[in-house]
Design an enzyme around this catalytic site. Structure first.
Site, PDB file in Angstrom:
ATOM      1  N   GLY A  12       0.830  -1.198   0.000  1.00  9.88           N
ATOM      2  CA  GLY A  12       0.000   0.000   0.000  1.00  9.88           C
ATOM      3  C   GLY A  12       0.866   1.249   0.000  1.00  9.88           C
ATOM      4  CD  GLU A 127      12.467   5.111  15.081  1.00 10.96           C
ATOM      5  OE1 GLU A 127      13.404   4.865  15.848  1.00 10.96           O
ATOM      6  OE2 GLU A 127      11.505   5.852  15.416  1.00 10.96           O
ATOM      7  CE  LYS A 203       1.359   6.576  15.004  1.00 10.21           C
ATOM      8  NZ  LYS A 203       0.802   7.614  14.120  1.00 10.21           N
TER       9      LYS A 203
HETATM   10  N1  LIG Z   1       0.567   5.568   5.991  1.00 15.02           N
HETATM   11  C1  LIG Z   1       1.296   6.064   6.948  1.00 15.02           C
HETATM   12  O1  LIG Z   1       1.557   7.264   6.969  1.00 15.02           O
HETATM   13  C2  LIG Z   1       1.837   5.204   8.028  1.00 15.02           C
HETATM   14  C3  LIG Z   1       1.468   3.888   8.158  1.00 15.02           C
HETATM   15  N2  LIG Z   1       1.991   3.129   9.174  1.00 15.02           N
HETATM   16  C4  LIG Z   1       1.585   1.744   9.305  1.00 15.02           C
HETATM   17  O2  LIG Z   1       2.122   1.006   8.204  1.00 15.02           O
HETATM   18  C5  LIG Z   1       1.232  -0.034   7.863  1.00 15.02           C
HETATM   19  C6  LIG Z   1       0.815   0.120   6.415  1.00 15.02           C
HETATM   20  O3  LIG Z   1       0.187   1.347   6.244  1.00 15.02           O
HETATM   21  P1  LIG Z   1      -0.275   1.861   4.788  1.00 15.02           P
HETATM   22  O4  LIG Z   1       0.732   1.472   3.792  1.00 15.02           O
HETATM   23  O5  LIG Z   1      -0.613   3.289   4.963  1.00 15.02           O
HETATM   24  O6  LIG Z   1      -1.613   1.023   4.617  1.00 15.02           O
HETATM   25  P2  LIG Z   1      -2.351   0.682   3.264  1.00 15.02           P
HETATM   26  O7  LIG Z   1      -3.754   0.367   3.617  1.00 15.02           O
HETATM   27  O8  LIG Z   1      -2.086   1.729   2.226  1.00 15.02           O
HETATM   28  O9  LIG Z   1      -1.577  -0.640   2.789  1.00 15.02           O
HETATM   29  C7  LIG Z   1      -1.770  -1.891   3.352  1.00 15.02           C
HETATM   30  C8  LIG Z   1      -1.731  -2.865   2.183  1.00 15.02           C
HETATM   31  O10 LIG Z   1      -1.706  -4.178   2.691  1.00 15.02           O
HETATM   32  C9  LIG Z   1      -2.597  -4.950   1.913  1.00 15.02           C
HETATM   33  N3  LIG Z   1      -3.085  -6.091   2.683  1.00 15.02           N
HETATM   34  C10 LIG Z   1      -3.874  -6.060   3.776  1.00 15.02           C
HETATM   35  N4  LIG Z   1      -4.140  -7.326   4.166  1.00 15.02           N
HETATM   36  C11 LIG Z   1      -3.494  -8.154   3.308  1.00 15.02           C
HETATM   37  C12 LIG Z   1      -3.386  -9.557   3.181  1.00 15.02           C
HETATM   38  N5  LIG Z   1      -4.031 -10.360   4.024  1.00 15.02           N
HETATM   39  N6  LIG Z   1      -2.634 -10.061   2.195  1.00 15.02           N
HETATM   40  C13 LIG Z   1      -1.993  -9.249   1.344  1.00 15.02           C
HETATM   41  N7  LIG Z   1      -2.050  -7.888   1.395  1.00 15.02           N
HETATM   42  C14 LIG Z   1      -2.812  -7.357   2.374  1.00 15.02           C
HETATM   43  C15 LIG Z   1      -3.742  -3.995   1.542  1.00 15.02           C
HETATM   44  O11 LIG Z   1      -4.436  -4.458   0.410  1.00 15.02           O
HETATM   45  C16 LIG Z   1      -2.964  -2.724   1.268  1.00 15.02           C
HETATM   46  O12 LIG Z   1      -2.545  -2.618  -0.066  1.00 15.02           O
HETATM   47  C17 LIG Z   1       0.070   0.042   8.864  1.00 15.02           C
HETATM   48  O13 LIG Z   1       0.343  -0.791   9.948  1.00 15.02           O
HETATM   49  C18 LIG Z   1       0.100   1.497   9.286  1.00 15.02           C
HETATM   50  O14 LIG Z   1      -0.461   1.702  10.555  1.00 15.02           O
HETATM   51  C19 LIG Z   1       2.894   3.602  10.050  1.00 15.02           C
HETATM   52  C20 LIG Z   1       3.306   4.903   9.966  1.00 15.02           C
HETATM   53  C21 LIG Z   1       2.790   5.809   8.967  1.00 15.02           C
HETATM   54  N1  LIG Z   2      -2.530   7.489  10.300  1.00 11.74           N
HETATM   55  C1  LIG Z   2      -1.283   7.811  10.887  1.00 11.74           C
HETATM   56  C2  LIG Z   2      -0.167   7.334  10.012  1.00 11.74           C
HETATM   57  C3  LIG Z   2       1.083   7.245  10.746  1.00 11.74           C
HETATM   58  O1  LIG Z   2       1.260   6.520  11.704  1.00 11.74           O
HETATM   59  C4  LIG Z   2      -1.181   9.326  11.052  1.00 11.74           C
HETATM   60  O2  LIG Z   2      -2.064  10.044  10.571  1.00 11.74           O
HETATM   61  O3  LIG Z   2      -0.244   9.774  11.688  1.00 11.74           O
HETATM   62 NA    NA Z   3       9.688   6.857  13.888  1.00 11.99          NA
END
Ligand SMILES: NC(=O)C1=CN([C@@H]2O[C@H](COP(=O)(O)OP(=O)(O)OC[C@H]3O[C@@H](n4cnc5c(N)ncnc54)[C@H](O)[C@@H]3O)[C@@H](O)[C@H]2O)C=CC1
Ligand SMILES: N[C@@H](CC=O)C(=O)O
Ligand code: NA
Length: 432
Positions: A12, A127, A203
């Protein structure tokens, strides 16, 4: 040169950026690591789904379980509880180190994952889970390990900071600002986690665990989001020289000689001169107070694909270096045991907004209730609203530090006064 096999789970916002860096910067990463990092596959739900990236399609697989079995390092960026948790345990069981950004899972069940990783002698690095790109967990765990941290106070959710900042600076509507944050890739898959403070609470639990060397989980965090913050609250705060921020706070409080740690998330009034008040848009910042270091502030991009991928890759490189050089990997087990303080015992300052009938004796009656509950008033502002012949007044009190229990009792008693039309807001105050 040695080759380390890297498996990616999820493609994602963050996963696609991690894949891009692994492929585009392979040479740099190899020279920094001392091993080639070979991306062996990317677990996705649907390999044929249209994507914004031009990643090689032959890397996509739906068999996540098989993918992790052959890996040295597994990067989990699916998010959510399952199947992320089972896959991480499966990876650990097969001797792989795990890098994740999944704060929700770590705050819910980090203890099990750390225990398994320690027992297997593999690393579990995260991190990216707190404040995105900002290096904050490693500084707390390593750089400050010779000091005693007393308080951590952070803007750790980009989405809510983006919303509150837009409401404060442009008068934007809540819903429009949230839609922008979603479009820019800051929000969680379900933005309720951002808006209701759950993401910041996860967090907060992680920060508290590292800062106070004790395992705190989501159940130890009291949490209030920003859905009840109104444009009027923001305007009144601005008028009085404050800004409203959603803060995750972890602090050690004396609690009548029985120290405990309070971990909480709530909208907070901060003086506009406070360093955290200058954190705009989706930026994050974490303000740390330590006995010897004094005040420190860590600032940067807390959300978004590329910034978060930077933190993920930092963990991947440091894990890979350790795999190349040898030496212990695990050791996350906390060494302390400070109890979590119930919310009622937390002491802080409050801002209380009241809508009252403008008549003699109102102020004295309200002040009397504060006094009866042992809550001391620091400042009071009055705004008169003339409406035809009747006139009402808005009173805003800021108190000295008082306990949550005393505050709750005060607010209940104030609500019972005839001269009170409504209690318009109760917000906690920091930095005064
Ligand atoms: N977007 C952000 O700014 C931040 C995100 N995170 C964390 O990073 C992680 C990912 O976040 P994003 O990339 O934003 O989420 P996202 O929703 O954009 O991506 C997650 C991806 O994983 C895939 N997925 C989910 N279940 C699956 C499965 N069973 N098999 C295969 N693929 C699967 C989804 O289809 C999606 O493409 C989360 O834990 C989020 O909390 C942490 C810090 C910042
Ligand atoms: N949804 C979170 C993504 C990072 O952890 C945010 O808005 O900060
Ligand atoms: Na960090």
């Amino acid at each position: 040169m040695k080759t380390l096999k890297v498996a990616l789970l999820g493609c994602g916002n963050v996963g696609s950026q991690v894949a891009r860096i692994l492929l585009d910067d392979a040479e740099d990463l190899a020279s920094r690591t001392g091993a080639r990092l070979e991306l062996t596959g990317i677990a996705v739900r649907n390999p044929d789904a249209p994507r914004d990236t031009d990643l090689p399609r032959n890397l996509f697989t739906t068999d996540a379980e098989k993918l992790v079995e052959g890996a040295d390092i597994v990067i989990e960026l699916m998010g959510g509880m399952e199947p992320a948790r089972t896959l991480m345990l499966h990876a650990i069981g097969h001797g792989a180190s795990v890098v994740t950004g999944n704060k929700a899972l770590l705050a819910a069940d980090g203890a099990t994952l750390f225990e398994k990783a320690d027992a297997a002698g593999v690393r579990l690095a995260y991190e990216a889970a707190v404040a995105g790109a900002i290096p904050i967990l490693r500084p707390i765990r390593d750089s400050l390990s010779g000091d005693r941290i007393t308080k951590v106070m952070g803007i750790v959710n980009g989405t809510t900071n983006y919303i509150l900042d837009a409401m404060d600076s442009t008068g934007a509507q809540f819903a429009d600002a949230l839609a922008d944050a979603q479009r820019l890739g800051y929000a969680e898959a379900d933005p309720t986690a951002d808006v209701e403070g759950h993401d910041a609470a996860s967090k907060g639990a992680i920060l508290a665990s590292l800062a106070f060397h004790t395992n705190f989980d989501l159940a130890n965090v009291s949490c209030e989001g920003i859905s009840s913050v109104t444009a009027d609250d923001i305007a009144a705060a601005k008028d009085a020289g404050f800004v409203i921020k959603l803060l995750a706070i972890a602090e050690k409080l004396d609690n009548d000689g029985e120290p405990g740690v309070s971990v909480r998330v709530h909208p907070t009034l901060l003086p506009r001169t406070h360093p955290l008040a200058a954190v705009h848009g989706a930026f994050n910042a974490v303000f740390v107070e330590a006995e010897n270091a004094g005040e420190l502030m860590f600032y940067g991009q807390g959300a978004g694909g590329a910034p978060t991928a930077s933190a993920v890759m930092g963990d991947v490189v440091s894990t890979a270096r350790r795999l190349v050089l040898g030496g212990p990997l695990g050791a996350e087990t906390p060494t302390g045991s400070v109890p979590a303080l119930p919310f009622a015992k937390v002491t802080t300052s409050y801002s209380i907004g009241l809508q009252v009938t403008d008549q003699p004796g109102v102020l004295a009656a309200v002040a009397q209730v504060f006094a009866e509950h042992g809550v001391s008033i620091e400042t009071m502002r009055q705004t008169i609203h003339a409406d035809g012949t009747a006139s009402s007044a808005e009173l805003r009190f800021v108190t000295h530090r008082a306990s949550e229990a005393a505050l709750a009792a005060t607010v209940e008693a104030i609500k019972g006064l005839d001269i009170i039309n409504s209690v318009t807001s109760v917000l906690r105050v920091e930095g005064v």
